[in-house]
Design a protein around this motif. Structure first.
Motif, PDB file in Angstrom:
ATOM      1  N   SER A 254       0.825  -1.205   0.000  1.00 15.75           N
ATOM      2  CA  SER A 254       0.000   0.000   0.000  1.00 15.75           C
ATOM      3  C   SER A 254       0.862   1.259   0.000  1.00 15.75           C
ATOM      4  O   SER A 254       0.592   2.218  -0.740  1.00 15.75           O
ATOM      5  CB  SER A 254      -0.929  -0.003   1.225  1.00 15.75           C
ATOM      6  N   LEU A 255       1.905   1.266   0.801  1.00 18.12           N
ATOM      7  CA  LEU A 255       2.800   2.428   0.849  1.00 18.12           C
ATOM      8  C   LEU A 255       3.543   2.619  -0.478  1.00 18.12           C
ATOM      9  O   LEU A 255       3.709   3.751  -0.954  1.00 18.12           O
ATOM     10  CB  LEU A 255       3.804   2.265   1.993  1.00 18.12           C
ATOM     11  N   LEU A 256       3.973   1.525  -1.076  1.00 19.95           N
ATOM     12  CA  LEU A 256       4.679   1.627  -2.356  1.00 19.95           C
ATOM     13  C   LEU A 256       3.752   2.082  -3.482  1.00 19.95           C
ATOM     14  O   LEU A 256       4.169   2.782  -4.404  1.00 19.95           O
ATOM     15  CB  LEU A 256       5.308   0.274  -2.717  1.00 19.95           C
ATOM     16  N   ASP A 257       2.471   1.677  -3.390  1.00 15.41           N
ATOM     17  CA  ASP A 257       1.504   2.030  -4.435  1.00 15.41           C
ATOM     18  C   ASP A 257       1.000   3.455  -4.315  1.00 15.41           C
ATOM     19  O   ASP A 257       0.735   4.112  -5.325  1.00 15.41           O
ATOM     20  CB  ASP A 257       0.302   1.075  -4.403  1.00 15.41           C
ATOM     21  N   SER A 258       0.838   3.917  -3.085  1.00  8.66           N
ATOM     22  CA  SER A 258       0.096   5.173  -2.878  1.00  8.66           C
ATOM     23  C   SER A 258       0.949   6.352  -2.425  1.00  8.66           C
ATOM     24  O   SER A 258       0.430   7.459  -2.265  1.00  8.66           O
ATOM     25  CB  SER A 258      -1.016   4.941  -1.861  1.00  8.66           C
ATOM     26  N   THR A 259       2.230   6.119  -2.182  1.00  9.65           N
ATOM     27  CA  THR A 259       3.094   7.216  -1.737  1.00  9.65           C
ATOM     28  C   THR A 259       4.390   7.208  -2.539  1.00  9.65           C
ATOM     29  O   THR A 259       4.698   6.253  -3.267  1.00  9.65           O
ATOM     30  CB  THR A 259       3.444   7.087  -0.243  1.00  9.65           C
ATOM     31  N   SER A 260       5.116   8.280  -2.384  1.00  6.99           N
ATOM     32  CA  SER A 260       6.444   8.382  -3.014  1.00  6.99           C
ATOM     33  C   SER A 260       7.534   8.360  -1.958  1.00  6.99           C
ATOM     34  O   SER A 260       8.626   8.887  -2.169  1.00  6.99           O
ATOM     35  CB  SER A 260       6.534   9.653  -3.857  1.00  6.99           C
ATOM     36  N   LEU A 261       7.231   7.736  -0.838  1.00  5.52           N
ATOM     37  CA  LEU A 261       8.204   7.669   0.244  1.00  5.52           C
ATOM     38  C   LEU A 261       9.443   6.903  -0.201  1.00  5.52           C
ATOM     39  O   LEU A 261       9.332   5.884  -0.896  1.00  5.52           O
ATOM     40  CB  LEU A 261       7.599   6.970   1.461  1.00  5.52           C
ATOM     41  N   PRO A 262      10.612   7.350   0.195  1.00 10.03           N
ATOM     42  CA  PRO A 262      11.815   6.559  -0.100  1.00 10.03           C
ATOM     43  C   PRO A 262      11.760   5.233   0.657  1.00 10.03           C
ATOM     44  O   PRO A 262      11.141   5.123   1.716  1.00 10.03           O
ATOM     45  CB  PRO A 262      12.957   7.454   0.386  1.00 10.03           C
ATOM     46  N   LEU A 263      12.431   4.233   0.083  1.00  5.96           N
ATOM     47  CA  LEU A 263      12.400   2.908   0.699  1.00  5.96           C
ATOM     48  C   LEU A 263      12.935   2.918   2.123  1.00  5.96           C
ATOM     49  O   LEU A 263      12.486   2.153   2.976  1.00  5.96           O
ATOM     50  CB  LEU A 263      13.186   1.912  -0.150  1.00  5.96           C
ATOM     51  N   LYS A 264      13.887   3.797   2.377  1.00  4.29           N
ATOM     52  CA  LYS A 264      14.443   3.883   3.729  1.00  4.29           C
ATOM     53  C   LYS A 264      13.366   4.268   4.729  1.00  4.29           C
ATOM     54  O   LYS A 264      13.302   3.751   5.847  1.00  4.29           O
ATOM     55  CB  LYS A 264      15.582   4.894   3.751  1.00  4.29           C
ATOM     56  N   GLU A 265      12.463   5.197   4.315  1.00  5.70           N
ATOM     57  CA  GLU A 265      11.377   5.625   5.199  1.00  5.70           C
ATOM     58  C   GLU A 265      10.320   4.532   5.343  1.00  5.70           C
ATOM     59  O   GLU A 265       9.772   4.320   6.431  1.00  5.70           O
ATOM     60  CB  GLU A 265      10.752   6.911   4.667  1.00  5.70           C
TER      61      GLU A 265
END
Length: 299
Positions: A254-265
């Motif tokens: 869900s986070l990978l699909d819906s946000t642009s957060l870096p993987l570290k975050e």
């Protein structure tokens, strides 16, 4: 003691079968039960985890102690798992000659666990069954939905009515009639599996982003990891670890699909020690790395 019944069988800590159920059921009928234990089980309502079969010497000593002192004339045979135990009992019965021996050959538990190996049952057929006055055939056992438990109850009831002086055929008819009056749920052990399973799911929802080890959740629920695994496999056919990992994967995807957060975050939010740890976890479950997954999603 003419009215006493000697039950020779294994233990069942849940009380649904075994010596505990025999003593209870015979007592409810108004009889008196003596007992000799052949096997100690590690079990709960989800099934049997281990058998600890007692030696032939110990079983024989138990039986002879009762026979020499109380002289029961009716014997009910239950769980026998060793050939040498079968041989010892046959020897005792030939010497003692009780008036009635009742046996219900049930080879599997209600949950399908193998109770008696074929080679042991071969010895029972050869050495014990010829000494029995009542052997409950499969046609006698259609008395309820829980074959093993009901067979145990039927044998106990037959033994009781025999102890009251009834003939074999009358005792069987009387016993079947009595069991038909019992509710289907009689002596059916109901654990807290479903309740615990729901609590486990709720606990995973609460802590999945901090803890991924089964031991943590077992401790939170105050049960052993082994029992927790029994519950999840019984209800969902999945291990606790698989359920925990799936919950983490749902949130990670869900986070990978819906946000642009870096993987570290993303790794920090989900309790991973590093981005590399998260990447290994993701690839194990998805077959691709998080970066590859994101790239494919954008195409």
């Amino acid at each position: 003691m003419d009215k006493m019944i000697l039950t020779i069988t294994g233990s069942d800590g849940t009380g649904g079968s075994g010596v505990q159920a025999d003593i209870r059921f015979i007592g409810e009928l108004g009889g008196v039960a003596a007992s000799a234990i052949t096997s100690i089980t590690v079990q709960n309502t989800l099934g049997i985890q281990e058998f600890h079969d007692l030696s032939a010497q110990v079983v024989r000593q138990q039986v002879e102690a009762i026979v020499n002192d109380l002289q029961p004339q009716v014997v009910k045979i239950g769980l026998l798992r060793r050939i040498d135990v079968v041989e010892a009992l046959a020897d005792v019965f030939r010497k003692y000659k009780p008036r009635h021996i009742v046996y219900a050959p049930v080879l599997k538990s209600t949950r399908g666990e193998l109770l008696v190996a074929p080679k042991v049952y071969d010895a029972i057929e050869r050495l014990l069954i010829p000494l029995c006055t009542v052997v409950l055939e499969p046609s006698h056992l259609t008395v309820g939905p829980r074959l093993h438990g009901r067979a145990n109850q039927l044998a106990s009831a037959v033994a009781f009515f025999l102890s009251q002086g009834e003939q074999e055929e009358d005792a069987l008819l009387h016993a079947r009639s009595y069991l038909k009056q019992l509710p289907a749920s009689y002596a059916e052990g109901k654990g807290r599996g479903e309740e615990l399973y729901n609590l486990f799911l709720a606990t995973v929802d609460r802590f999945y982003n901090r803890y991924a080890d089964v031991a943590f959740y077992a401790e939170q629920l105050n049960v052993s990891a082994r029992y927790l695994g029994q519950v999840t496999r019984s209800i969902a056919n999945r291990s606790p670890k698989a359920i925990i990992d799936e919950r983490i994967m749902v949130e990670m995807t869900s986070l990978l699909d819906s946000t642009s957060l870096p993987l570290k975050e993303v790794a920090r939010r989900l309790g991973f020690s590093s981005q590399a740890h998260l990447s290994r976890f993701f690839k194990k479950h998805k077959g691709v790395s998080p970066t590859e997954y994101q790239h494919k999603k954008r195409q």
